[in-house]
Design a protein around this motif. Structure first.
Motif, short mmCIF file in Angstrom:
data_model
loop_
_atom_site.label_atom_id
_atom_site.label_comp_id
_atom_site.label_asym_id
_atom_site.label_seq_id
_atom_site.Cartn_x
_atom_site.Cartn_y
_atom_site.Cartn_z
N ALA A 323 47.58 21.17 -7.72
CA ALA A 323 46.12 21.10 -7.67
C ALA A 323 45.50 22.17 -8.58
O ALA A 323 46.03 23.28 -8.68
N PRO A 324 44.38 21.86 -9.23
CA PRO A 324 43.69 22.87 -10.04
C PRO A 324 43.03 23.91 -9.14
O PRO A 324 42.74 23.64 -7.97
N LEU A 325 42.78 25.09 -9.68
CA LEU A 325 42.13 26.15 -8.92
C LEU A 325 40.64 25.83 -8.73
O LEU A 325 40.04 25.07 -9.50
N SER A 384 44.79 4.10 -8.41
CA SER A 384 44.54 3.92 -9.85
C SER A 384 43.91 5.16 -10.47
O SER A 384 43.92 5.30 -11.70
N HIS A 385 43.35 6.04 -9.65
CA HIS A 385 42.68 7.25 -10.15
C HIS A 385 43.14 8.47 -9.36
O HIS A 385 42.35 9.07 -8.62
N PRO A 386 44.40 8.88 -9.51
CA PRO A 386 44.90 10.03 -8.72
C PRO A 386 44.16 11.32 -9.03
O PRO A 386 44.17 12.24 -8.21
N GLU A 387 43.48 11.38 -10.19
CA GLU A 387 42.73 12.61 -10.53
C GLU A 387 41.59 12.86 -9.55
O GLU A 387 41.10 14.00 -9.45
N TRP A 388 41.17 11.84 -8.80
CA TRP A 388 40.11 12.05 -7.80
C TRP A 388 40.52 13.13 -6.78
O TRP A 388 39.67 13.80 -6.21
N LEU A 389 41.82 13.27 -6.56
CA LEU A 389 42.30 14.24 -5.57
C LEU A 389 42.21 15.68 -6.07
O LEU A 389 42.58 16.61 -5.36
N ASP A 390 41.69 15.89 -7.29
CA ASP A 390 41.37 17.25 -7.74
C ASP A 390 40.10 17.75 -7.07
O ASP A 390 39.80 18.95 -7.10
N SER A 391 39.34 16.83 -6.46
CA SER A 391 38.10 17.20 -5.76
C SER A 391 38.38 17.48 -4.29
O SER A 391 38.89 16.61 -3.57
N LEU A 431 42.10 31.51 -1.86
CA LEU A 431 41.10 32.14 -0.99
C LEU A 431 41.61 33.47 -0.45
O LEU A 431 40.91 34.48 -0.47
N GLU A 432 42.82 33.47 0.05
CA GLU A 432 43.38 34.68 0.65
C GLU A 432 43.60 35.78 -0.39
O GLU A 432 43.51 36.97 -0.07
N ALA A 433 43.89 35.38 -1.61
CA ALA A 433 44.09 36.38 -2.67
C ALA A 433 42.79 37.11 -2.98
O ALA A 433 42.78 38.32 -3.25
N VAL A 434 41.67 36.38 -2.92
CA VAL A 434 40.36 37.01 -3.14
C VAL A 434 40.02 37.88 -1.95
O VAL A 434 39.54 39.01 -2.08
N GLY A 435 40.27 37.37 -0.72
CA GLY A 435 40.03 38.14 0.50
C GLY A 435 38.59 38.07 0.96
O GLY A 435 37.66 37.90 0.16
N GLY A 436 38.40 38.16 2.28
CA GLY A 436 37.05 38.14 2.84
C GLY A 436 36.86 37.02 3.85
O GLY A 436 37.69 36.11 3.95
N ARG A 437 35.77 37.12 4.59
CA ARG A 437 35.46 36.11 5.61
C ARG A 437 34.95 34.84 4.93
O ARG A 437 34.24 34.88 3.93
N PHE A 438 35.33 33.70 5.52
CA PHE A 438 34.98 32.39 4.94
C PHE A 438 34.20 31.62 6.01
O PHE A 438 34.79 30.95 6.86
N ALA A 439 32.89 31.73 5.98
CA ALA A 439 32.05 31.19 7.06
C ALA A 439 31.70 29.73 6.82
O ALA A 439 31.45 29.31 5.69
N TRP A 440 31.65 28.97 7.90
CA TRP A 440 31.37 27.53 7.84
C TRP A 440 30.06 27.22 7.13
O TRP A 440 29.99 26.28 6.33
N ASP A 441 29.01 27.95 7.43
CA ASP A 441 27.68 27.60 6.95
C ASP A 441 27.41 28.03 5.50
O ASP A 441 26.36 27.69 4.95
#
Length: 612
Positions: A323-325, A384-391, A431-441
């Motif tokens: 997967a792309p970053l 037919s469009h596996p690239e969609w899974l990059d999203s 995400l974990e490499a950057v670090g910090g809280r990841f809030a839903w909202d």
């Protein structure tokens, strides 16, 4: 020759029945037989005349309250009953029919034709032969008349003498259970199963127990499923279906190695008996080799109209590139925020044009409509469009759709959820490499958190450790537990015997404004009991009682009255919530020596103190 006779007989009998319904008098049938009936039997007048009285004798008549009005069979030297004027031995007695006439044929054809009040009255008369009801019900179902099939088959199972049911009743029973399930008649389904188990013939009791076991598996009630399986094994010890069910049960219980061993046992045992057809034997051999893969393949092939698209999706997920970053930022509150990039938005828009259904933003895992009726379209487009899974939004919606259909099946985890989890975990690593809280909202964070939840649910039964590890990582990022993962992780820790960790997890307070979850409170009690910290366990029960006053009694009851779960998440404090916990976790209480007896003692103490 026999096939031609059957075709002739059915055509003749159908015409004869129409002629009888016009007048319901024998002479008019004989007029029809000589003028019209001969056309159905190759212009053989003798056969046409000899068939008519045989069919008349078994035809139910409305004017007789659906009784027959049989003619006395004449002797060889008596006048023939076809009214030809000749002796029987020189007339119908000299005719040899090409094959037998089923004794229930005219009843079966009548049940096929009658409608409305006439059909109801005929069924209520109790005169219909069981075989006629059986075949008429199956024919109605094959023709798409599910309501008629239900009505006819219900009359079959209302029979007073169940021992007289034909051996072929098994598919009719399974069909009626399926119809009840499809049409939402859950009480009728339960009542039929109960009746079969109480007084049905042996072969049907075994089938009913097998179905009951599968129903309990569908509702995650593993303790009841195990009980039903043991009963089925005692009733029908040599049923090949038991091999399939035991493999499913063990996989649900999280014992893949034991599932393989038991599948091998069944294969050796049933192969020695030598009475299985080659297809059954091949299936058992594959089950013995790899239960999970075999059940997954069977599931894919059984999906009507979707077998090929789902198989193609499985192949696509196996071959997905890395997967792309993604793009993350630190917002003003110091929290991490995911922002969807332009390319990801474009890919999602192309997917949405095919998928069409929207996410229900007010639900943890829900859509505004059902995506599976047109799944052939969006599955084909995705392959037919596996690239969609990059999203991430596409991964989110695909994971949710798969979880809604296959999330309760442990053998589907490797096929669908594990490859998607690998894709998601790359983003989680970032995400974990950057670090910090990841809030839903914040920003588009809910997209990733909801994806994680769908994957945790999808792998919970078939890849428990991976599911728990993923849930724990999400809990660290979202410490407010917006997804309700704490309860799920706690359940898995208990299943793995990690009781100290379960207690530590249950110590964490719920988010501000949130009530404690019943599963967390009960899980804490069980973990403390296992650790022999009985005083703390007893103290924790007071919080359980304050949260839900039904759960302790329901957990202790051997066969409580079931609660229909009309919604996926029942209201807190209700009996439905308590029933859901019982279904999910009673197997763990049963597996813990003395736990339920101890719980029952605490219940009696509380009840006794209140009565004083």
């Amino acid at each position: 020759m026999l096939a031609m006779w059957v075709e002739q007989l059915l055509g003749y009998a159908g015409g004869a029945l129409a002629a009888i319904r016009d007048h319901e008098h024998y002479p008019s049938l004989m007029v029809w037989a000589r003028q019209e009936g001969v056309k159905y039997v190759g212009d053989d007048l003798g056969m046409a005349q000899s068939l008519a009285p045989e069919l008349w004798n078994q035809t139910p008549l409305e004017r007789q309250n659906f009784a027959c009005e049989p003619l006395a069979r004449p002797g060889a030297n008596e006048p023939c009953w076809c009214d030809s004027g000749r002796k029987t031995k020189e007339c119908c007695g000299a005719v040899t029919l090409p094959g037998a006439i089923p004794s229930y044929l005219m009843w079966m054809l009548s049940l096929r034709d009658w409608k409305g009040e006439t059909l109801k009255a005929a069924l209520d008369s109790g005169r219909a032969p069981a075989q006629a009801l059986l075949e008429a019900g199956l024919i109605a179902a094959e023709g798409g008349q599910r309501g008629r099939a239900q009505q006819v088959l219900e009359a079959l199972f209302d029979a007073a003498d169940w021992d007289q049911l034909p051996e072929q009743t098994e598919p009719a029973f399974e069909l009626l259970i399926d119809i009840y399930q499809e049409r939402g008649f859950h009480r009728k389904k339960t009542a039929l199963l109960d009746e079969i188990l109480k007084r049905g013939p042996l072969f049907l009791r075994g089938v009913a127990l097998e179905r009951l076991c599968l129903m309990h598996l569908d509702s995650d009630d593993l303790a009841s499923a195990r009980e039903a399986f043991v009963s089925a094994q005692q009733t029908l010890p040599d049923s090949p279906t038991l091999a399939y069910i035991e493999a499913m049960l063990l996989l649900h219980e999280g014992h893949p190695d034991e599932a393989r061993e038991r599948a091998r046992f069944w294969f050796r045992r049933l192969a020695r008996q030598g009475d299985l057809d080659p297809d059954q034997l091949q299936f058992l051999a594959e089950l013995a080799d790899n239960p999970g893969a075999t059940l997954a393949e069977q599931m894919l092939n059984s999906e009507e109209g979707l077998a090929e698209p789902l198989t193609n999706l499985q192949a696509l997920l196996e071959a997905l590139p890395t997967a792309p970053l993604l793009h993350f930022e630190i917002n003003a509150d110091g929290n991490l925020a995911y922002h969807s990039a332009a390319r990801e938005d474009t890919l999602h828009a192309a997917w949405q044009a095919e998928f069409k259904v929207q996410i229900d933003e007010d639900a943890a895992l829900g859509f505004t409509d059902e995506p599976w009726p047109h799944a052939g379209d969006w599955l084909g487009a995705l392959c037919s469009h596996p690239e969609w899974l990059d999203s991430p939004r596409v991964v989110q919606m695909l994971s949710m759709a798969l979880a809604s259909r296959f999330g309760s099946l442990p053998w589907m985890a490797e096929s669908f959820f594990a490859p998607l989890a690998a894709r998601f975990e790359r983003w989680l690593d970032q995400l974990e490499a950057v670090g910090g809280r990841f809030a839903w909202d914040d920003a588009d964070n809910a997209v990733l958190l909801r994806t994680g939840l769908a994957l945790v649910v999808g792998m919970e039964r078939g890849a428990r450790q991976r599911s728990r590890h993923l849930a724990e990582r999400l809990l660290v990022l979202d410490d407010h537990d917006s997804l309700g993962l704490r309860e799920l992780v706690l359940d898995q820790l208990l299943r793995e015997g990690r009781d100290e960790e379960a207690v530590r997890l249950s110590d964490q307070s719920p988010a501000e404004g949130e009530s404690p979850l019943l599963g967390v409170l009960m899980g804490r009690v069980l973990a403390l009991y296992r650790l022999e910290r009985f005083d703390e366990a007893r103290d924790s029960l007071s919080a359980v009682q304050d949260t839900n006053s039904h759960v302790i009694a329901l957990m202790c009851a051997e066969r409580p009255r079931p609660v229909s779960l009309a919604v996926e998440i029942p209201e807190p404090g209700t009996r439905a919530e308590a029933w859901q916990y019982r279904a999910l976790m009673r197997d763990q209480w049963l597996a813990t020596r003395g736990a339920l007896n101890w719980l029952d003692e605490q219940r009696r103490c509380v009840t006794g103190s209140r009565s004083r």
